[in-house]
Design a protein around this motif. Structure first.
Motif, mmCIF file in Angstrom:
data_model
loop_
_atom_site.group_PDB
_atom_site.id
_atom_site.type_symbol
_atom_site.label_atom_id
_atom_site.label_comp_id
_atom_site.label_asym_id
_atom_site.label_seq_id
_atom_site.Cartn_x
_atom_site.Cartn_y
_atom_site.Cartn_z
ATOM 1 N N PRO A 65 4.936 -20.045 8.531
ATOM 2 C CA PRO A 65 4.953 -18.592 8.719
ATOM 3 C C PRO A 65 4.142 -18.190 9.954
ATOM 4 O O PRO A 65 3.077 -18.752 10.221
ATOM 5 C CB PRO A 65 4.301 -18.054 7.442
ATOM 6 C CG PRO A 65 4.370 -19.172 6.455
ATOM 7 C CD PRO A 65 4.339 -20.434 7.242
ATOM 8 N N VAL A 67 1.591 -16.110 12.234
ATOM 9 C CA VAL A 67 0.324 -15.437 11.944
ATOM 10 C C VAL A 67 -0.192 -14.770 13.214
ATOM 11 O O VAL A 67 -0.159 -15.380 14.297
ATOM 12 C CB VAL A 67 -0.742 -16.424 11.418
ATOM 13 C CG1 VAL A 67 -2.058 -15.701 11.148
ATOM 14 C CG2 VAL A 67 -0.249 -17.131 10.168
ATOM 15 N N ASN A 151 3.582 -10.600 13.985
ATOM 16 C CA ASN A 151 3.826 -11.236 12.687
ATOM 17 C C ASN A 151 3.345 -10.366 11.535
ATOM 18 O O ASN A 151 2.462 -9.507 11.707
ATOM 19 C CB ASN A 151 3.115 -12.592 12.632
ATOM 20 C CG ASN A 151 3.552 -13.517 13.751
ATOM 21 O OD1 ASN A 151 4.712 -13.933 13.811
ATOM 22 N ND2 ASN A 151 2.631 -13.826 14.657
ATOM 23 N N ASP A 152 3.911 -10.616 10.380
ATOM 24 C CA ASP A 152 3.515 -9.850 9.195
ATOM 25 C C ASP A 152 2.155 -10.301 8.669
ATOM 26 O O ASP A 152 1.372 -9.491 8.187
ATOM 27 C CB ASP A 152 4.583 -10.001 8.107
ATOM 28 C CG ASP A 152 4.310 -9.107 6.904
ATOM 29 O OD1 ASP A 152 3.957 -7.925 7.105
ATOM 30 O OD2 ASP A 152 4.432 -9.588 5.759
ATOM 31 N N ILE A 153 1.875 -11.602 8.762
ATOM 32 C CA ILE A 153 0.585 -12.102 8.276
ATOM 33 C C ILE A 153 -0.470 -11.850 9.338
ATOM 34 O O ILE A 153 -0.336 -12.258 10.492
ATOM 35 C CB ILE A 153 0.670 -13.598 7.936
ATOM 36 C CG1 ILE A 153 1.682 -13.831 6.809
ATOM 37 C CG2 ILE A 153 -0.700 -14.123 7.519
ATOM 38 C CD1 ILE A 153 1.884 -15.286 6.452
ATOM 39 N N LEU A 175 -2.463 -18.362 0.586
ATOM 40 C CA LEU A 175 -1.749 -17.084 0.561
ATOM 41 C C LEU A 175 -0.341 -17.235 -0.003
ATOM 42 O O LEU A 175 0.115 -16.419 -0.813
ATOM 43 C CB LEU A 175 -1.673 -16.500 1.973
ATOM 44 C CG LEU A 175 -1.054 -15.101 2.092
ATOM 45 C CD1 LEU A 175 -1.977 -14.057 1.489
ATOM 46 C CD2 LEU A 175 -0.744 -14.768 3.549
ATOM 47 N N GLU A 176 0.360 -18.278 0.426
ATOM 48 C CA GLU A 176 1.731 -18.500 -0.033
ATOM 49 C C GLU A 176 1.757 -18.999 -1.474
ATOM 50 O O GLU A 176 2.676 -18.683 -2.228
ATOM 51 C CB GLU A 176 2.420 -19.518 0.874
ATOM 52 C CG GLU A 176 2.562 -19.050 2.322
ATOM 53 C CD GLU A 176 3.613 -17.969 2.473
ATOM 54 O OE1 GLU A 176 4.797 -18.257 2.258
ATOM 55 O OE2 GLU A 176 3.234 -16.827 2.804
ATOM 56 N N TYR A 242 -4.220 -11.319 5.320
ATOM 57 C CA TYR A 242 -3.335 -10.589 4.397
ATOM 58 C C TYR A 242 -2.043 -10.232 5.122
ATOM 59 O O TYR A 242 -1.891 -10.488 6.327
ATOM 60 C CB TYR A 242 -4.012 -9.333 3.854
ATOM 61 C CG TYR A 242 -4.764 -8.516 4.877
ATOM 62 C CD1 TYR A 242 -4.100 -7.676 5.769
ATOM 63 C CD2 TYR A 242 -6.158 -8.596 4.962
ATOM 64 C CE1 TYR A 242 -4.791 -6.937 6.711
ATOM 65 C CE2 TYR A 242 -6.855 -7.860 5.902
ATOM 66 C CZ TYR A 242 -6.173 -7.028 6.770
ATOM 67 O OH TYR A 242 -6.858 -6.300 7.711
ATOM 68 N N ARG A 243 -1.111 -9.619 4.407
ATOM 69 C CA ARG A 243 0.175 -9.237 4.982
ATOM 70 C C ARG A 243 0.156 -7.770 5.382
ATOM 71 O O ARG A 243 -0.260 -6.909 4.608
ATOM 72 C CB ARG A 243 1.300 -9.471 3.968
ATOM 73 C CG ARG A 243 1.508 -10.927 3.595
ATOM 74 C CD ARG A 243 2.564 -11.066 2.510
ATOM 75 N NE ARG A 243 2.802 -12.457 2.156
ATOM 76 C CZ ARG A 243 2.085 -13.126 1.239
ATOM 77 N NH1 ARG A 243 1.079 -12.517 0.609
ATOM 78 N NH2 ARG A 243 2.372 -14.382 0.958
ATOM 79 N N ARG A 244 0.632 -7.485 6.583
ATOM 80 C CA ARG A 244 0.701 -6.100 7.047
ATOM 81 C C ARG A 244 1.643 -5.278 6.164
ATOM 82 O O ARG A 244 1.384 -4.101 5.908
ATOM 83 C CB ARG A 244 1.160 -6.061 8.501
ATOM 84 C CG ARG A 244 1.218 -4.657 9.082
ATOM 85 C CD ARG A 244 1.409 -4.677 10.586
ATOM 86 N NE ARG A 244 2.522 -5.530 10.977
ATOM 87 C CZ ARG A 244 2.818 -5.816 12.242
ATOM 88 N NH1 ARG A 244 2.075 -5.347 13.227
ATOM 89 N NH2 ARG A 244 3.844 -6.598 12.536
ATOM 90 N N SER A 245 2.716 -5.885 5.681
ATOM 91 C CA SER A 245 3.652 -5.168 4.821
ATOM 92 C C SER A 245 2.989 -4.705 3.525
ATOM 93 O O SER A 245 3.375 -3.681 2.953
ATOM 94 C CB SER A 245 4.862 -6.050 4.500
ATOM 95 O OG SER A 245 4.446 -7.279 3.927
ATOM 96 N N ASP A 246 1.973 -5.446 3.044
ATOM 97 C CA ASP A 246 1.212 -5.002 1.875
ATOM 98 C C ASP A 246 0.248 -3.881 2.253
ATOM 99 O O ASP A 246 0.128 -2.878 1.540
ATOM 100 C CB ASP A 246 0.435 -6.167 1.269
ATOM 101 C CG ASP A 246 1.330 -7.173 0.565
ATOM 102 O OD1 ASP A 246 2.414 -6.772 0.105
ATOM 103 O OD2 ASP A 246 0.950 -8.359 0.486
#
Length: 470
Positions: A65, A67, A151-153, A175-176, A242-246
């Protein structure tokens, strides 16, 4: 006369029963605190004494993924070059580095440009200029990097932190999480991975030595224990992934959110910008992910190495006071009972209880308690650092450790009696839930406090900015 005598005869058993009950409760609390400490000690031994290499360290870029590593910078922190370089040397195939500074003349820029030249194959960018979204200068410094991240992460690392080369890969593993199995109940998804801080004080300042003794022993032990039990969010923001989408679905209200994203919210009311109103934005982000989205946290088997610079004893005291004043507006109950979790206060209460219940002399109990407590704390240090304290530094460390223990109660009293904090020479008032606002007047406390306190050389080297609407 008879009535008076009867009343007096009944008061003695009542008093005795009360003392027995209080002693039993106190001794039970002592056992609970020891149990929590032993959980932290066991976690340190099991998780941090062996750090395996992640399969992601040798994976292809397409198999890992992406980062985005965000590093907010201001000025020349202790070991700045080594701290930033540790992100350039991560054993991970798919990441970018965004280094943000608020001022185009910032002293960190030559260091950053030197590292970009040294590692031409690393995707690294410098983002200059802040965007004021709140009172927190770290958030203001980060917001452009956050929005430009590919990236999202997201991995946010403070400028005074260095990490081992395998940290990112192992953090992504955490995280995954492992592949879910239909035969076992699904756990809550991991929303944030963080790293326990491990401090080093090498410049000879006594306050830095006290901070090192605190972070590497009792703080680390309790931090690991609370995160192992995992009944509440407890995160230090030195190194968080962490994830930006969260993050885009939360706003710091700590009220549970529906499963769907809150797309109708204005940009400043969710995501990173929403946390610009908090002093401890890192802790609030973690709490928001925990409470609003129902996500859990995890620790990888890595440390966030914190190089402490010039910190006097006064600087240490006022740093602790500041965070006590922030915490009491975020977790009041935990702050109130804090003195009863410290070794010095807890041991005195336990000694009185044991004397009353079993006739055990305090002078027999107290030395044993403190020696065993110290041994446990030193072993936690060894587990995290990968080695014991060097023999030539051991006694100096124990002196700093003892001073920390003795100062804990006075610092707590100083922290709970006020709401104002001084942060890099400016005064703020802590509000509900840890929000802050600038206050007028001198940045130094009035009276005898002002005469004693000097400007804090906090390890968090961010200069506070005025509120957007002041």
């Amino acid at each position: 006369m008879e009535d008076s005598h009867t009343s007096f005869s009944f008061s003695l058993p009542d008093r005795h029963v009360v003392l027995i009950t209080l002693s039993a409760i106190s001794l039970g609390w002592y056992v609970v605190l020891w149990s929590i400490g032993l959980v932290g000690w066991r976690t340190a031994r099991r998780r941090y004494r062996l750090r395996p290499r992640s399969p992601l360290a040798s994976a292809s870029a397409s198999a890992a993924p992406g980062v985005s590593i965000l590093r907010p910078l201001k000025g020349l922190d202790t070991n700045l070059y080594e701290n930033i370089e540790s992100t350039f040397t991560q054993e991970y195939p798919n990441f970018e580095i965004l280094l943000s500074v608020a001022d185009e003349h910032d002293q960190a820029l030559p260091v950053v440009r030197d590292l970009i030249s040294k590692y031409p194959n690393v995707d690294a960018k410098v983002i200059i200029g802040e965007e004021v979204v709140g009172v927190n200068p770290k958030v203001n410094n980060l917001i452009r990097s956050y929005r430009q991240a590919a990236n999202d992460i997201i991995w946010v690392i403070d400028s005074n932190i260095s990490v081992a080369p395998g940290t990112l890969a192992r953090s992504i593993d955490a995280l995954e999480g492992p592949p879910s199995s239909s035969s076992t109940p699904l756990q809550k998804r991991v929303g944030l991975v963080h790293h326990v801080p491990l401090a080093s004080a090498n410049e000879g300042y006594f306050g830095a030595s006290v901070e090192e003794a605190f972070l590497n022993t009792n703080h680390a032990k309790m931090y690991l224990a609370i995160n192992t039990v995992a009944i509440e969010s407890c995160v230090v923001g030195k190194s968080n992934l962490y994830r930006r989408s969260d993050l885009e679905r939360v706003n710091g209200s700590l009220k549970p959110k529906p499963n769907s994203a809150d797309c109708e919210l204005e940009p400043e009311n969710h995501g990173l910008a929403a946390f610009g109103r908090f002093l401890a934005e890192d802790n609030m982000i973690a709490s928001a992910l925990w409470h609003e989205l129902g996500l859990r946290h995890d620790l990888s088997c890595d440390i966030a190495h914190n190089a402490i610079g010039k910190m006097s004893l006064s600087d240490y005291i006022w740093r602790r006071v500041r965070w006590i004043r922030v915490r009491k507006h975020m977790v009041m109950a935990a702050t109130i009972i804090e003195p009863f979790t410290e070794s010095f206060v807890m041991s005195l209460i336990a000694a009185a209880s044991l004397r009353h219940l079993f006739g055990l002399a305090p002078w027999l109990f107290l030395p044993v308690h403190h020696l065993v407590w110290l041994w446990i704390d030193l072993d936690v240090y060894a587990s995290l650092a990968g080695h014991s304290i060097p023999a030539d530094k051991r006694w100096a460390f124990i002196v700093a450790y003892s001073i920390r223990e003795l100062l804990a109660l006075p610092i707590w009293f100083l922290g709970v009696i006020g709401n104002e904090v001084v942060w890099r020479g400016k005064k703020y008032e802590v509000l509900r839930a840890g929000e802050i606002k600038r206050t007028k007047g001198s940045a130094i406390f009035n009276g005898w406090l002002g005469g004693w306190r000097r400007r804090s050389n906090d390890t968090n080297a961010y200069e506070p900015l005025p509120l957007v609407h002041e």
